[in-house]
Design an enzyme around this catalytic site. Structure first.
Site, mmCIF file in Angstrom:
data_model
loop_
_atom_site.group_PDB
_atom_site.id
_atom_site.type_symbol
_atom_site.label_atom_id
_atom_site.label_comp_id
_atom_site.label_asym_id
_atom_site.label_seq_id
_atom_site.Cartn_x
_atom_site.Cartn_y
_atom_site.Cartn_z
ATOM 1 N N SER A 17 -18.557 44.794 75.805
ATOM 2 C CA SER A 17 -17.944 46.072 76.169
ATOM 3 C C SER A 17 -18.678 47.281 75.598
ATOM 4 C CB SER A 17 -16.502 46.108 75.674
ATOM 5 O OG SER A 17 -16.470 46.099 74.259
ATOM 6 N N GLY A 18 -19.488 47.051 74.567
ATOM 7 C CA GLY A 18 -20.108 48.157 73.851
ATOM 8 C C GLY A 18 -19.410 48.441 72.537
ATOM 9 N N GLY A 19 -18.279 47.760 72.324
ATOM 10 C CA GLY A 19 -17.539 47.919 71.080
ATOM 11 C C GLY A 19 -18.023 46.961 70.005
ATOM 12 N N VAL A 20 -17.493 47.127 68.801
ATOM 13 C CA VAL A 20 -17.944 46.338 67.659
ATOM 14 C C VAL A 20 -17.530 44.869 67.778
ATOM 15 C CG1 VAL A 20 -15.910 46.906 66.254
ATOM 16 C CG2 VAL A 20 -18.056 46.277 65.137
ATOM 17 N N ASP A 21 -16.354 44.595 68.332
ATOM 18 C CA ASP A 21 -15.853 43.216 68.393
ATOM 19 C C ASP A 21 -16.750 42.304 69.227
ATOM 20 O OD1 ASP A 21 -13.616 43.754 66.813
ATOM 21 O OD2 ASP A 21 -12.417 44.389 68.527
ATOM 22 N N SER A 22 -17.004 42.700 70.463
ATOM 23 C CA SER A 22 -17.810 41.846 71.335
ATOM 24 C C SER A 22 -19.268 41.778 70.859
ATOM 25 C CB SER A 22 -17.745 42.338 72.785
ATOM 26 O OG SER A 22 -18.164 43.679 72.904
ATOM 27 N N CYS A 102 -5.576 43.355 84.404
ATOM 28 C CA CYS A 102 -7.040 43.297 84.368
ATOM 29 C C CYS A 102 -7.520 41.955 83.826
ATOM 30 C CB CYS A 102 -7.582 44.441 83.517
ATOM 31 S SG CYS A 102 -9.388 44.456 83.400
ATOM 32 N N GLY A 127 -13.784 39.346 73.427
ATOM 33 C CA GLY A 127 -13.470 39.889 72.106
ATOM 34 C C GLY A 127 -11.996 39.930 71.777
ATOM 35 N N CYS A 199 -9.000 52.343 78.863
ATOM 36 C CA CYS A 199 -10.228 52.592 78.097
ATOM 37 C C CYS A 199 -11.256 53.442 78.823
ATOM 38 C CB CYS A 199 -10.847 51.260 77.679
ATOM 39 S SG CYS A 199 -11.221 50.154 79.055
#
Length: 362
Positions: A17-22, A102, A127, A199
């Site tokens: 996604s571009g986030g830290v988790d993934s 989703c 994530g 988001c």
């Protein structure tokens, strides 16, 4: 945490996604010995949103870990299978959850098929802070170790076949430790804020965003206790049961007021004080039922239920009418049960499944 490597090399497609988790997922799976590729799912067509920055972050992360990034445009599918349904439910004064829809229609249906059939992956990885295990030849969905971040509520629609193809590396981690890993790895998005709400709309306020798709339809705001008109609302679709903030800033009242009902017939928003009994219920009905690993053939099931994500689960009894509709009776009354939201069932840390609230007994 000790990480034991796998023996056979499996191919995994990570939903990035571009986030830290993934992003940290890639590192975890690489430590385990998996072969990785990543897919960025584009769900929205817009120049004024967060998507461009998210794609840049994904590209940086994939370069650091030397993995391939595939950009998958599912904006058409998202519009038709998620957003249109979301808007239609809002127009009926219901409160749908687009994240649940989703996950059901995009991530765990189209994305899985794309990863397995087109990319020839063995698994997909997301994530989500959840865990899975297998017991008596059935896959179980479990709450994540981090109770504040547990996201099993959003995945109650997942089925056995889909669950068998999923890896959830974050299920055994606490969020703050994932941040620490990202910082230690010098990832550029280590301190990136978590996305909230819808988001892809970025910094645009929710009400302003929704009014682009549904026209304002002003009506009276009525106080339940005395049936007096206190002001005007901008459209019933902008409000949800139990809401306190952003009702009408011009209303001058000493005590906090909450949305208790939306009267479609007269286009009225009904509000009341928090101690009003009408805000609390213990009996409601579900449709679009899904159980993850049990057959819904028992007449009564005792378990716990959540009627919204951040809510503490409460003891209940499920009364099965048929495969399409069920009745829920809670041990005690709770605040603001809302039509259109999902109710999700649990036995200890196991997510059993859930359904959509369509009727409430007052």
């Amino acid at each position: 945490m000790k990480i034991n490597k796998i023996i056979k090399i499996y191919k995994v497609t990570v939903s990035l996604s571009g986030g830290v988790d993934s992003s940290v997922i890639i590192w975890i799976l690489k430590q385990l010995g998996y072969k990785i590729n990543c897919v960025f799912i584009k769900c929205w067509e817009s120049n004024k949103c967060q998507i461009k920055q998210d794609i840049k972050d994904c590209e940086k992360i994939c370069k650091i870990f030397n993995v391939k990034l595939i950009k998958l445009n599912l904006s058409y599918e998202y519009w038709n299978k998620v957003f249109k349904i979301f808007l239609n439910e809002l127009k009926k004064s219901k409160t749908p959850n687009p994240d649940i829809l989703c996950n059901k229609e995009i991530k765990f249906k189209i994305f899985i098929k794309f990863s397995i059939n087109i990319l020839k992956s063995d698994f997909i990885s997301t994530g989500h802070y959840v865990k899975k295990c297998i017991k008596k030849n059935k896959y179980l969905l479990l709450k994540g170790k981090d109770k504040k971040k547990d996201q099993s509520y959003f995945l109650y629609n997942i089925n056995q076949k889909q669950l068998s193809k999923c890896l959830f590396p974050l299920g055994n981690y606490i969020k703050k430790n994932i941040r620490k890993i990202a910082i230690n790895l010098n990832l550029p998005n280590a301190n990136k804020k978590d996305s909230t709400g819808i988001c892809f709309i970025g910094k645009i306020k929710y009400q302003k965003f929704i009014k682009k798709y549904i026209k304002e339809n002003k009506g009276n705001i009525i106080k339940l206790e005395n049936n007096k008109i206190l002001g005007k609302h901008k459209g019933l679709f902008l409000y949800t049961i139990g809401q306190r903030r952003n009702i009408n800033s011009k209303i001058n009242y000493k005590k906090p007021l909450y949305v208790v009902k939306k009267n479609n017939k007269n286009n009225e928003l009904i509000i009341c004080e928090k101690n009003n009994k009408k805000l609390y219920n213990k009996t409601f009905y579900l449709k679009k039922i899904h159980f993850i690993h049990i057959k819904n053939n028992k007449k009564i099931i005792k378990c716990k239920v959540k009627t919204r994500y951040q809510q503490k689960s409460i003891k209940c009894k499920i009364f099965l009418f048929n495969k399409k509709k069920i009745k829920i009776i809670l041990k005690k009354k709770i605040f603001a049960i809302t039509i259109g939201q999902s109710a999700v069932f649990y036995k200890k840390n196991i997510c059993l499944g859930g359904g959509i609230i369509y009727k409430i007994n007052n």
